[in-house]
Motif scaffolding. Sequence first.
Motif, mmCIF file in Angstrom:
data_model
loop_
_atom_site.group_PDB
_atom_site.id
_atom_site.type_symbol
_atom_site.label_atom_id
_atom_site.label_comp_id
_atom_site.label_asym_id
_atom_site.label_seq_id
_atom_site.Cartn_x
_atom_site.Cartn_y
_atom_site.Cartn_z
ATOM 1 N N VAL A 10 -3.628 4.096 -19.002
ATOM 2 C CA VAL A 10 -3.049 3.289 -17.934
ATOM 3 C C VAL A 10 -1.598 3.718 -17.739
ATOM 4 O O VAL A 10 -0.806 3.723 -18.683
ATOM 5 N N GLY A 93 -10.431 -0.174 -12.502
ATOM 6 C CA GLY A 93 -9.554 0.970 -12.692
ATOM 7 C C GLY A 93 -10.221 2.241 -12.197
ATOM 8 O O GLY A 93 -11.454 2.348 -12.121
ATOM 9 N N ASP A 229 -5.558 5.213 -14.916
ATOM 10 C CA ASP A 229 -5.530 3.997 -14.108
ATOM 11 C C ASP A 229 -4.094 3.606 -13.799
ATOM 12 O O ASP A 229 -3.177 3.883 -14.574
ATOM 13 N N LYS A 233 -3.706 -4.958 -10.720
ATOM 14 C CA LYS A 233 -4.759 -5.873 -11.114
ATOM 15 C C LYS A 233 -4.819 -7.048 -10.148
ATOM 16 O O LYS A 233 -3.787 -7.606 -9.754
#
Length: 443
Positions: A10, A93, A229, A233
């Motif tokens: 991420v 993601g 990713d 969110k």
Amino acid sequence: MSKLDTTGRVLSGWNPEEPESWDAGIAWRTLAITTFSMVIAFCVFFLVSAIAPKLKLIGFDLTAGQLYWLTAMPGLSGGLIRLIYMFLPPIMGTRRLIGISSLLYLIPMLGWFFAVQDTSTPYPVLLLLSFLCGIGGGTFSGYMPSTGYFFPKRLSGTALNVQAGLGNLGMSIIQMVGPWLMGFGLLGIAFIAPQREADNHAIFVHNAAIFFVPWTILAAVLAFTLLKDVPVKANIRQQIDIFGNANTWCMTLLYVLTFGLFSGFSAQFGLLINNTFGASSSLAQAGYQNLPLGATYAFLGPLIGSLVRVAWGPLCDRVSGGFWTFVSAVGMAITLGWAALYLHPDSPSAFRPFLWAMLVMFFFAGIGNAGTFKQMPMIMPKRQAGGAIGFTAAVACFGPFFVGVALSAMDAAVWFWICAAYSALCAIICWIRYARPGAPFPG
């Protein structure tokens, strides 16, 4: 502001609008891998349109209406699946989204591979397999917003239209290479007996379904190992705020025009030629010889529209997406009306002007596809733009379904005139809201 950290799966501190918080290499790598997977996705989406013209030739007892329905079903399922996929990028993601989707493409590929080897395969099974091909079209609504997270607004038109345009080439690739693949035994599976056409000519219809299996496995491996990713969110409840933005609905109308009709006529182009000018037409019943084969021309529409979409992305970045969408709507209105004039032919000579009208229509559709995807990131907040792209793409994905149903239910010329009128209406909406001097949302 946190410092950019690209070491983990991420990305931390990621902000494409700030040069020090953006990594162009990661962005373009994501675009490349996602586009590779999307090309395969559209090959799956249009697999039935490549196979359907061959089914009667190898012994399947199907009517023209049943063949239209087979080629329409991926549009129905693709639209429904897009309504799900539009919510997935900020939930799953990019890495898992692209990797898992690539593996899902194996299901319809393998299904058609086995089904066409037995002409007693029931029609409901063929309908189910056609429905499953919609997986290829459905994932688009996840891929595009996901990629949009990786690029600044100044590059959004170029990046999204490179991905969408090259991805759309899958429609043309399967229709272009499908007939070639069906002409010989593929290395490694040549032991499978070919199907036989009415004149006992060997044809390997199953090749079109199995050829892309290794490539989709490769796409899944690349996604799981090389993609990352972004820290975006949002749950489903948070994402539905796009429906309170009027631009979501206006852009949906415009994208139904540009991509909905583009994909719909692309899917039905081969059958439309066969049924109006070819072996299944009144011209054949009248005794005319050397009539056109739909499979010879089916790939041209999606090829032209897809390449134009790629080429017009940078132009939309430089000028205005709204202007080019307006040009597209006017051009499609004119060319659809032009094509409608030749849909009751009394001689084969009507085919050439019809073909040119359709090819120019596909050209204008490609311009509009580029314009709309430039508009949405410019006129809406970034997360809303991603959701709106997903939703508009979901609704437009029903294009192959509605065009197929319409052509099986009404006279083709009537349907073309309806589409021309819709194009003119969209041109008016686009001019007032997006394209005129002083428009409130120039994009």
